[in-house]
Design a protein around this motif. Sequence first.
Motif, PDB file in Angstrom:
ATOM      1  N   PHE A  30      36.519  40.870  45.372  1.00 48.43           N
ATOM      2  CA  PHE A  30      36.524  42.003  44.449  1.00 48.43           C
ATOM      3  C   PHE A  30      37.932  42.556  44.321  1.00 48.43           C
ATOM      4  O   PHE A  30      38.576  42.803  45.340  1.00 48.43           O
ATOM      5  N   GLN A  47      29.309  46.592  44.406  1.00 48.93           N
ATOM      6  CA  GLN A  47      29.250  45.256  43.841  1.00 48.93           C
ATOM      7  C   GLN A  47      28.035  44.570  44.434  1.00 48.93           C
ATOM      8  O   GLN A  47      27.760  44.692  45.634  1.00 48.93           O
ATOM      9  N   HIS A  70      28.128  38.153  39.839  1.00 50.45           N
ATOM     10  CA  HIS A  70      28.510  39.460  40.373  1.00 50.45           C
ATOM     11  C   HIS A  70      28.058  40.554  39.414  1.00 50.45           C
ATOM     12  O   HIS A  70      28.325  40.486  38.215  1.00 50.45           O
ATOM     13  N   CYS A 114      27.712  45.002  38.961  1.00 52.71           N
ATOM     14  CA  CYS A 114      28.300  46.258  39.426  1.00 52.71           C
ATOM     15  C   CYS A 114      27.382  47.423  39.100  1.00 52.71           C
ATOM     16  O   CYS A 114      26.716  47.416  38.048  1.00 52.71           O
TER      17      CYS A 114
END
Length: 277
Positions: free
Chosen positions: A6, A42, A66, A68
């Motif tokens: 990240f 995340q 991924h 968020c």
Amino acid sequence: MFLFDFPIRFTPKLVAEYERRCYPDDSNPQVFQYRDRPPAYQILGTFEGVRPLVEEFDLPKAHNNHFCLRWSGADELIKTKVSLPRRFKNYSVERFGLRIQPFPIGKSQSKSTRDIKKSATFVTQPRYWLEWEDYLVQVCRTRIFAYPVKEIKSNLSNPFSLSFRGMYVEERWHPYRGTARNFFWKEPCVSRREADQFIQDALRLLYGYKPIGRPPGTKKFNSPEEFKPAYRKAYLNIARREDEPNREAVASELGVSASTFYRRLGEYHLPFPPDLS
């Protein structure tokens, strides 16, 4: 070792607290909390709690995707520098979305210079937020809550909206069903007048907050003879910079609001894009 890759600055505090910020543990970090006040996370596609949203919004199903989730105050939805009324400090925002690939940027890092990959096939365009220079999040769900962001409590095992008594406005975006907004009111504890004020405020935040008044450009182009050549010229100017100009960009080039632009097209019976012959 940062398994999520990240793009944040890893402060000594984050390094020291890495284990505490991982769920279920630091050897298998499916959720990582990278911000505290207000919290932001995340989330990997392997996290069981994100699977229902993946299905609901037709998101990519690979386990190495991924996602968020970011909490913020209401002011983070505002792109221009305006002074919000004091009551907006009692509102909080939760955004959830998918990390997508980096995109071409112009002078401002928050603006793309052309359509983002696949966006031409979307029914409506989504919201985005730029978490870092190369970390763009495509927003699927935005919730505006009628309580202050300072009251948000983080929860690694369930980072999504916590159960509460109150009201919120939700905007949902789906690539092939478009955008929808709804109001939810759990166990009403405020008056109808207060609820109506909150709904009005939330929609103003979602549409882009502007002080109440006449939209810009309302008095411009009061005849087809004025509007048609200016419309054609504005479209061509945008087309030189972008592959597929959209209505909002052309309206901005003309110096009018989107609502004024749509109204002029309807009043003068003009197509979009304009006739360039």
